[in-house]
Design a protein around this motif. Structure first.
Motif, PDB file in Angstrom:
ATOM      1  N   PHE A  78       0.817  -1.207   0.000  1.00 42.92           N
ATOM      2  CA  PHE A  78       0.000   0.000   0.000  1.00 42.92           C
ATOM      3  C   PHE A  78       0.858   1.268   0.000  1.00 42.92           C
ATOM      4  O   PHE A  78       0.544   2.249  -0.667  1.00 42.92           O
ATOM      5  CB  PHE A  78      -0.945  -0.013   1.198  1.00 42.92           C
ATOM      6  N   GLU A  79       1.949   1.258   0.757  1.00 47.24           N
ATOM      7  CA  GLU A  79       2.865   2.400   0.725  1.00 47.24           C
ATOM      8  C   GLU A  79       3.523   2.540  -0.643  1.00 47.24           C
ATOM      9  O   GLU A  79       3.754   3.650  -1.125  1.00 47.24           O
ATOM     10  CB  GLU A  79       3.939   2.259   1.808  1.00 47.24           C
ATOM     11  N   LEU A  80       3.829   1.407  -1.272  1.00 44.87           N
ATOM     12  CA  LEU A  80       4.409   1.434  -2.614  1.00 44.87           C
ATOM     13  C   LEU A  80       3.450   2.111  -3.593  1.00 44.87           C
ATOM     14  O   LEU A  80       3.833   3.022  -4.334  1.00 44.87           O
ATOM     15  CB  LEU A  80       4.728   0.012  -3.074  1.00 44.87           C
ATOM     16  N   MET A  81       2.199   1.678  -3.596  1.00 47.90           N
ATOM     17  CA  MET A  81       1.232   2.253  -4.534  1.00 47.90           C
ATOM     18  C   MET A  81       0.945   3.724  -4.223  1.00 47.90           C
ATOM     19  O   MET A  81       0.724   4.535  -5.115  1.00 47.90           O
ATOM     20  CB  MET A  81      -0.059   1.426  -4.514  1.00 47.90           C
ATOM     21  N   TRP A  82       0.984   4.077  -2.943  1.00 48.39           N
ATOM     22  CA  TRP A  82       0.777   5.474  -2.562  1.00 48.39           C
ATOM     23  C   TRP A  82       1.915   6.350  -3.077  1.00 48.39           C
ATOM     24  O   TRP A  82       1.695   7.466  -3.569  1.00 48.39           O
ATOM     25  CB  TRP A  82       0.654   5.574  -1.047  1.00 48.39           C
ATOM     26  N   ASP A  83       3.143   5.851  -2.960  1.00 47.79           N
ATOM     27  CA  ASP A  83       4.292   6.619  -3.444  1.00 47.79           C
ATOM     28  C   ASP A  83       4.286   6.749  -4.959  1.00 47.79           C
ATOM     29  O   ASP A  83       4.683   7.777  -5.510  1.00 47.79           O
ATOM     30  CB  ASP A  83       5.592   5.967  -2.981  1.00 47.79           C
ATOM     31  N   LEU A  84       3.866   5.696  -5.665  1.00 46.96           N
ATOM     32  CA  LEU A  84       3.778   5.773  -7.121  1.00 46.96           C
ATOM     33  C   LEU A  84       2.801   6.865  -7.540  1.00 46.96           C
ATOM     34  O   LEU A  84       3.038   7.590  -8.507  1.00 46.96           O
ATOM     35  CB  LEU A  84       3.342   4.424  -7.701  1.00 46.96           C
ATOM     36  N   LYS A  85       1.721   6.997  -6.801  1.00 46.49           N
ATOM     37  CA  LYS A  85       0.758   8.059  -7.083  1.00 46.49           C
ATOM     38  C   LYS A  85       1.381   9.421  -6.830  1.00 46.49           C
ATOM     39  O   LYS A  85       1.205  10.358  -7.624  1.00 46.49           O
ATOM     40  CB  LYS A  85      -0.484   7.872  -6.218  1.00 46.49           C
TER      41      LYS A  85
END
Length: 349
Positions: free
Chosen positions: A247-254
């Motif tokens: 979830f942190e990975l996808m948040w950072d990609l955003k």
């Protein structure tokens, strides 16, 4: 999504896994149907995505990866022992490359981006003349034979018609001009891709492409060669970043404006698939720190670095085929061959 503040920002969370040279000469193969442009990405959506990321209050939190790659690209510019009169940074974003460019390397720099907010925030070293230009990488327009150097950092992988972009860049360069760029390659986020695929197979019994397609290393050489560039050098970096969870990975990609929101298709990801993918990701790739007991997941970013030159009559030319004097099978005797050559030269002198 989990709170952003819980993301690990400790030193050493970003590290180089491997660096390998892929190619130093143009491949001979040609890509089929390379002139056909398929609109995979919605450029209007991508523009809005980048503009939204630029005005975010916490935008600095997401610069860690692009800052690192921009610094490396600027270092490659410095390695070319030449002072460029006029250079252009295409898709400069927040100046990940431009802020590291030295006045010893560039006299005047054109910074280009789709977001005026990004252009206003780009820092440039004193001693460099700066021009700002709104430019979409999909529609590169410069005067022919006007630039000495073109650089681009992590923006060309969102271009639908990459062959045409390379042609436009070549046309804008003067003879013996240089093109330097970095973009994400095909192995980027392979852990996330496989986890999402397995989760969707488990929950839905089928697959949907959830990760944006990336250019393969083997294709870059052909694209540059067909565009007309010479003396190519292509290599890759693999940078691994550790995150607490998917979830942190996808948040950072955003936050980086690198999410797949610009794809021309439905991208809705159901909650059950998200949690399933997170569990699969942790099971397949998760790591546990033996000292603290904390778990994390690695995310791999493959960066393709390319260098090409516009043809010039005075550039070095390869020797004719068959003109070599030493066989490859004798490479294990290279020291003996060198000594024999030196002995012959000394006798003649």
């Amino acid at each position: 999504m989990f709170p952003l503040k819980s993301i690990l920002r400790c030193p050493g969370s970003i590290y180089i896994q491997t660096l390998r040279c892929i190619s130093v000469s143009p491949p001979k193969s040609r890509l089929r149907n390379e002139s056909v442009s398929v609109n995979i990405f919605d450029r209007n959506t991508k523009t809005l995505q980048r503009q939204r990321a630029a005005i975010a209050d916490d935008v600095n939190l997401y610069d860690y990866l692009k800052d690192e790659i921009g610094f490396r690209l600027a270092d490659r510019v410095f390695d070319i022992k030449r002072k460029f009169k006029l250079a252009a940074d295409i898709g400069c974003n927040r100046g990940y490359v431009s802020k590291h460019i030295s006045p010893e390397s560039v006299e005047e720099l054109i910074i280009c981006d789709v977001s005026q907010k990004n252009l206003d925030m780009v820092p440039v070293m004193e001693g460099i003349k700066v021009r700002k230009q709104i430019l979409d990488e999909e529609y590169i327009e410069f005067k022919s034979n006007s630039l000495d150097l073109v650089i681009s950092c992590l923006s060309l992988h969102w271009v639908n018609d990459l062959p045409n972009a390379f042609h436009k860049i070549l046309d804008s360069l003067k003879e013996d001009g240089v093109f330097l760029a970095s973009l994400f390659g095909g192995d980027t986020l392979y852990e996330l891709r496989s986890s999402l695929q397995l989760a969707e197979l488990e929950r839905k019994g089928g697959l949907s492409p959830r990760i944006s397609p990336f250019t393969e290393v083997r294709d870059i050489g052909s694209l540059l060669t067909n565009a007309g560039f010479t003396m190519l050098t292509i290599d890759t970096d693999e940078i691994v970043v550790n995150y607490p969870s998917v979830f942190e990975l996808m948040w950072d990609l955003k936050g980086m404006a690198e999410s797949n929101a610009a794809l021309n298709r439905s991208i809705h990801l159901p909650r059950d698939i998200q949690f399933s993918a997170g569990a699969i990701y942790q099971q397949l790739y998760g790591k546990t720190d033996p000292e603290t007991g904390k778990t994390s997941i690695p995310a791999t970013f493959q960066v393709i670095n390319m260098l090409g030159w516009k043809p010039h009559p005075k550039q070095p030319k390869p020797l004719q085929r068959g003109s070599g004097e030493v066989s490859l099978k004798d490479l294990n005797k290279l020291d003996e061959i060198v000594r024999e050559v030196r002995t012959i030269k000394d006798d003649k002198s």
